[in-house]
Every structure is written in structure tokens, then in C-alpha cells.
Write an enzyme that holds these catalytic residues in place. Sequence first.
Site, mmCIF file in Angstrom:
data_model
loop_
_atom_site.group_PDB
_atom_site.id
_atom_site.type_symbol
_atom_site.label_atom_id
_atom_site.label_comp_id
_atom_site.label_asym_id
_atom_site.label_seq_id
_atom_site.Cartn_x
_atom_site.Cartn_y
_atom_site.Cartn_z
ATOM 1 N N LYS A 132 -24.323 -3.141 18.703
ATOM 2 C CA LYS A 132 -23.856 -4.055 17.657
ATOM 3 C C LYS A 132 -24.793 -4.043 16.469
ATOM 4 O O LYS A 132 -25.984 -3.843 16.624
ATOM 5 C CB LYS A 132 -23.849 -5.496 18.183
ATOM 6 C CG LYS A 132 -22.741 -5.783 19.127
ATOM 7 C CD LYS A 132 -22.407 -7.244 19.178
ATOM 8 C CE LYS A 132 -21.909 -7.764 17.865
ATOM 9 N NZ LYS A 132 -20.635 -7.203 17.449
ATOM 10 N N HIS A 186 -15.216 -0.027 16.266
ATOM 11 C CA HIS A 186 -14.583 -0.804 15.197
ATOM 12 C C HIS A 186 -15.477 -0.765 13.966
ATOM 13 O O HIS A 186 -16.617 -1.216 14.021
ATOM 14 C CB HIS A 186 -14.439 -2.266 15.682
ATOM 15 C CG HIS A 186 -13.897 -3.209 14.656
ATOM 16 N ND1 HIS A 186 -14.348 -4.502 14.519
ATOM 17 C CD2 HIS A 186 -12.940 -3.050 13.713
ATOM 18 C CE1 HIS A 186 -13.674 -5.092 13.553
ATOM 19 N NE2 HIS A 186 -12.814 -4.242 13.046
ATOM 20 N N GLY A 208 -9.392 -12.768 16.829
ATOM 21 C CA GLY A 208 -9.485 -13.812 15.804
ATOM 22 C C GLY A 208 -10.513 -14.863 16.166
ATOM 23 O O GLY A 208 -10.552 -15.366 17.293
ATOM 24 N N GLY A 233 -11.343 -6.979 21.393
ATOM 25 C CA GLY A 233 -11.720 -8.350 21.726
ATOM 26 C C GLY A 233 -13.213 -8.530 21.553
ATOM 27 O O GLY A 233 -13.891 -7.666 20.991
ATOM 28 N N HIS A 261 -6.601 -1.192 10.043
ATOM 29 C CA HIS A 261 -6.239 -2.619 9.980
ATOM 30 C C HIS A 261 -5.929 -3.096 8.573
ATOM 31 O O HIS A 261 -5.078 -3.947 8.383
ATOM 32 C CB HIS A 261 -7.409 -3.501 10.464
ATOM 33 C CG HIS A 261 -7.666 -3.422 11.910
ATOM 34 N ND1 HIS A 261 -8.854 -3.794 12.458
ATOM 35 C CD2 HIS A 261 -6.872 -3.022 12.921
ATOM 36 C CE1 HIS A 261 -8.787 -3.618 13.764
ATOM 37 N NE2 HIS A 261 -7.609 -3.153 14.066
ATOM 38 N N ASN A 262 -6.696 -2.628 7.609
ATOM 39 C CA ASN A 262 -6.625 -3.198 6.259
ATOM 40 C C ASN A 262 -6.157 -2.152 5.255
ATOM 41 O O ASN A 262 -6.975 -1.436 4.686
ATOM 42 C CB ASN A 262 -8.017 -3.708 5.831
ATOM 43 C CG ASN A 262 -8.505 -4.878 6.662
ATOM 44 O OD1 ASN A 262 -7.798 -5.369 7.537
ATOM 45 N ND2 ASN A 262 -9.697 -5.342 6.377
ATOM 46 N N CYS A 314 -10.727 -0.964 7.591
ATOM 47 C CA CYS A 314 -11.461 -1.338 8.782
ATOM 48 C C CYS A 314 -10.484 -0.988 9.909
ATOM 49 O O CYS A 314 -9.296 -1.226 9.781
ATOM 50 C CB CYS A 314 -11.698 -2.839 8.716
ATOM 51 S SG CYS A 314 -12.692 -3.420 10.028
ATOM 52 N N HIS A 345 -4.284 -7.454 15.556
ATOM 53 C CA HIS A 345 -5.398 -6.493 15.459
ATOM 54 C C HIS A 345 -6.618 -6.879 16.283
ATOM 55 O O HIS A 345 -7.476 -6.065 16.554
ATOM 56 C CB HIS A 345 -5.797 -6.288 14.012
ATOM 57 C CG HIS A 345 -6.789 -7.293 13.486
ATOM 58 N ND1 HIS A 345 -6.590 -8.648 13.548
ATOM 59 C CD2 HIS A 345 -7.980 -7.125 12.894
ATOM 60 C CE1 HIS A 345 -7.621 -9.255 13.009
ATOM 61 N NE2 HIS A 345 -8.478 -8.371 12.614
ATOM 62 N N GLY A 346 -6.743 -8.148 16.652
ATOM 63 C CA GLY A 346 -7.954 -8.551 17.365
ATOM 64 C C GLY A 346 -7.724 -9.896 17.993
ATOM 65 O O GLY A 346 -6.585 -10.342 18.123
#
Lengths: 143, 485
Positions: free
Chosen positions: B484, B239, B411, B384, B334-335, B100, B408-409
Amino acid sequence: MPYRFLEKVATADVAFEAWGSTIEEMFVEAAEATLNVMVADLSAISRREKITLVLENDSIEMLLFDFLGELVYLKDAQRLLLLVENISVKKDVGGYELAVTLAGEKINPKRHPLNVDVKGVTLHLFEVAKTASGWQATVVLDI
Amino acid sequence: MTLPKELTRISATTWELPVSYKKGMLVPARIIASEKLINAMEQTVFDQAANVACLPGITGYSYCMPDGHWGYGFPIGGVAAMDPENGVISPGGIGFDINCGMRLVLTNLTEQEIRPHLHQLVNRLFARIPTGVGCHGAYKIKESEFGMIAEQGSRWCRKAGYASSEDLELTEEGGCFQGADIDKVSHKAIERGIHQLGTLGSGNHYCEIQVARPENIMDEKIARSFGLSIPNQVVIMFHCGSRGFGHQIATDFLQRFLKAMGPKYGLAVYDRELACAPFRSTEGQDYYAAMKCAVNMAFANRQLILHRIREVFSETFHRDPFDLGMRMLYDVAHNTAKLERHRVAGTTRELLVHRKGATRSLGPGSPELPDCYRLTGQPVIIGGSMETGSYLLAGMPGSEATFATTAHGSGRTMSRHQAKKLFRGDKLQKELEQRGIYIMTDSLGGLAEEAGAAYKDIDEVAAVTEQAGLSRRVVKLTPIGNIKG
């Protein structure tokens, strides 16, 4: 209420508990809870396509894990939203066997009030327990 | 919330749990946070960071970044560097949505130029980039081609005409983790992923049109080096990851590792989601090769989405995407888990760095960086919420302490159900439009779950990464349009 979403268990994801007086009922409720995360109104899913599955596992807990994982897989691979039509869980020497007929239809955003996608079933706090009144499962779904 | 009594403050931004905190800890756990952020962290974060510290081969510290919150096995924001010779690999340290990540794309347009076309642009992006539950069908891919995509990532996209060589240079690892092997991936995973290339997905995945306003530029020199040189310049941030493909790989191997770890390797963990196998074992190597397939699929997914974004802008402005300055700024994962070289106690060693909900953040001078970022440090993209905005930062030398890693963000702080009770999707959509942010979604319920108030304060997270010497703030980006799932 045969399943309920848990508020404070999974901040970024979704957790639920599902109950049934039998193992089969609990499996049906857990499947509905999983689908209900993605589709706000399950009665909008028309039961026009059928799929039969047989799954086996050593433990009842991992059998539920495999079953819910199968619903997520069929949603992605075949775009099918499926609910349980018939279900039986049998215990034999090798463990447990689930035979299930699922019925539903392909995702249609025009007719299905969609919510968020379920990407996977996790083992975080995952539990199947026998209770005084039947069976209970705790499941956290990855969103 | 009461903090664990064993937690000590090492510096303004570093908190430590000693090995005595939990039986089996091999190294201390370190959490990067301000007082405000540490006080807002769930108890689970401390427990999970401590559980990770028990994994064989862990080197230095078990880290958690300032945006940390509970995850499966590892906390989100968790970082663990394993000795590849005697350490383990754990799918829980990478996450279900393998690779991701975030991609940021420049334009040479200004907010003023784009405003009259904003609705048309967002509507077209929404029509061309499938989003939401079970979204599919952006590209028709044959199974043989899918295997090549999984093994080659963005390189396949370049051969197929969907990427330029520059796009690859500006992607972490050139958009391809070498050593991916599709034969280690289940057919089920392929069936889930094959229809999903070029799709965004759901949950916290989004594609956003943003503006770099002059008052939000914090480091003008680096901003210029990154290509942000026009006042109110428009950029596109998105993202997403490896979709159902990566998830199925993680699920398949989680089960395989659970069966093998105890009986075959004598490994025990505190949490089933921390299932692991020795990195050098058959299971470990099979997972590593399969995980790389998901990493590459995610790079290709973001590249194919970028291709669509360029098409939409080109059609809307009747200009070539390159004439519109639609150059990639950077793409970060990220992962992932990756073999990297880091300095530990004065010696440079090869380590298997697990990053889960954490971003690589190479400081200036790193040889892995493309030439254009050698002096600035690696661009770091911290996403964000759709209301509060996102950050572009640059890797700092201090990140070597955290194995070149930062946040990374922002949260989440509020559960999805709680957010849905407090906010209504349709109302939120209207309110945001009044504030100049136009949003398209096929799930108003999903939109409510992503309300800005459901997230941590991103300004605080970004500031703490800078204070800790991990990543320097370059610009805060303001959303004006968003799609989204």
C-alpha cells in the site's frame, strides 16, 4: 489552532479550514494544512531548497486554489515538500498578485513521516471568506 | 438517515428521484441499491445524482451504482450518457484520477505453494513498485517517449517489450483510447506524470496477492472460463490510475471550462465541479483528446506495474512468468468518458458515457469483448478493502439498462480522520498478519485510514449488482499479501 481538519465533509478525502488575521497568514496556514496531510510532522522538513513563485488571479479564492495546486505540482514534478518562507498578496487593477518564497526539501521517506498523498485541490465547497477576525478558507483535497 | 420524500422504489434494487425533485432536471435519477445500502447513502448522493440529471444532453437516467457516495460534481458511482451532438462533456463526470482502474492477473500457483515465499514476494513487490507520497522513478522515460505513451497506451508497452499482444486484448479498449493528442495537454501535467509510470500512488491504491478459495467460488463454470480452475489458486489484483498526470489534466480543464461555459456557451450548473462544455465545442474536443492521454497513461502504468510483478514472481520462483501461468485476466477502467453504442427506447444510438467510480460491464455476446469472454460476459473486478476481500464478477445482459455499467468498489463509509482515530496502523498491520495477510506500507497512518471497517459491506454491493442484473458474482477473492502507498 490556525487550521483544523473537518471530520464529516469528505468521506474518501480530506477537508480543512484554515484561518489567519491577514490574507497572507491564511495562505501560510492553508499551505501547512495541505503539507500536513502528506507529512505527519512538518518540523521534519528541512528548509534547504528555495523556490520563488509569482501567481496572479482575478479572485483571491482562485489565487489560493492556484497556490495550493502549485504545491501539489511541485511535490510531483520535483518531489519537493515546501513550506512558506516569505509571502505577500497585493491587489492591483488586474486582480490579485501573490509573491511567495517557498523553502523545503525533496521527499525522503526515511526522514519524513509520510501519510497519504494529495493528488489535487478541488472546488468542492472551496471558499475564502473575510471574517470579523481576518480570513478563513475551506478546502477539500483529493486523496 | 431520512430518505428524500420524492424517492420511490421502482424495483427491489432500483430507486428513482423524479424530475420534480430539483429544478432543471431533464431526466429522473436512478440509484441501484438494496434497502440497506440506500439507507446508508449520504443526502449528497441524491443531490449530486439530481444535479447530473440537469446536464444538457443527458439521456435515459442519471444513474448511481450501489457503492455510490458523494464525489466532486458527480457522485462516485455516477453514470451519465450524453447525446454527443447536443450534450456536454464534464471532467467532474470522469473524476480527477482519470482511468483509475483494476487489473487482475492469474497464476497457476496455489496458496500452499506461495505461503513459504509470501514475505519475500511482498517485500520484493514493495521494493520494485514505488508506492506512497510523491513516489516516482520506476522507469526512466524521455519526454518524447512520454508523448507516445500518452497517445498509444499499452501499444507503446508492447513495442517496448513490456506487454504481449494477449495483454492488450485483455484490456478494455485494447489498452488504448484512440484519438489522444498530447498537444492538448499542459506541460505541467507532463512534468507531473513523466516520473510516475510504473508507480502505484497512495490513498486507496494497492497491489494485492489473493486466493480463490473453493468455498468462495459462486459460478464454477464462468470461473473456469476465466482461468480459475485450481483449488486455492493465487491471483494478483491491483488498483491505480493516471497519477498526477490525469489530475493535472482534470484541474487544467476544470478551470478552462469554468471560464468558457457561462460567457461562451450560456451553460449554468449547480456545482463548480460540474463544469462542462458542449462535447462538439473546441473546449469539449480538446478535453476529450487530453483525457484520452490520461486514460492511455493509466493503461501503460498498469502494464508497466504488471511487468514488474511478473519479474518479481519469476525471480522468486526461478521460473518464466508464462510458465507460472501469469496471464492477465482483465483490466477495467473506472473513471472515463467514451463514445459507445447503446440501445435506448428500442433504437441503438451513439452516446458519450461518463463513468465515475463505475465499471463497464458488457453482457455475454457483446461484439466488443475478446473471443475468450464472448460467452461469459466481461470480467468485472470489484476491489474491496485489504481486510474484507474483493470480487470477480461477469457482465450480465441486464446491464444494458445502465449503459453497460456496474459498481466499482465497496465505497467508504468512514472519513479518513475518523478511521485514523479508531485504528492504529501498526496494530492493524500486526492483527492482519495474525490473520494471514502480510502488508507492506511506508505509511502506517495511511494504512489505518484504509481499515476494512471504514468501507461499505462489499458482499452487499456485489450481491445487489447481481440482483439488479448488472454483474454476476463469480468468485470472492481473499487477500493474503498487500502493498500500500
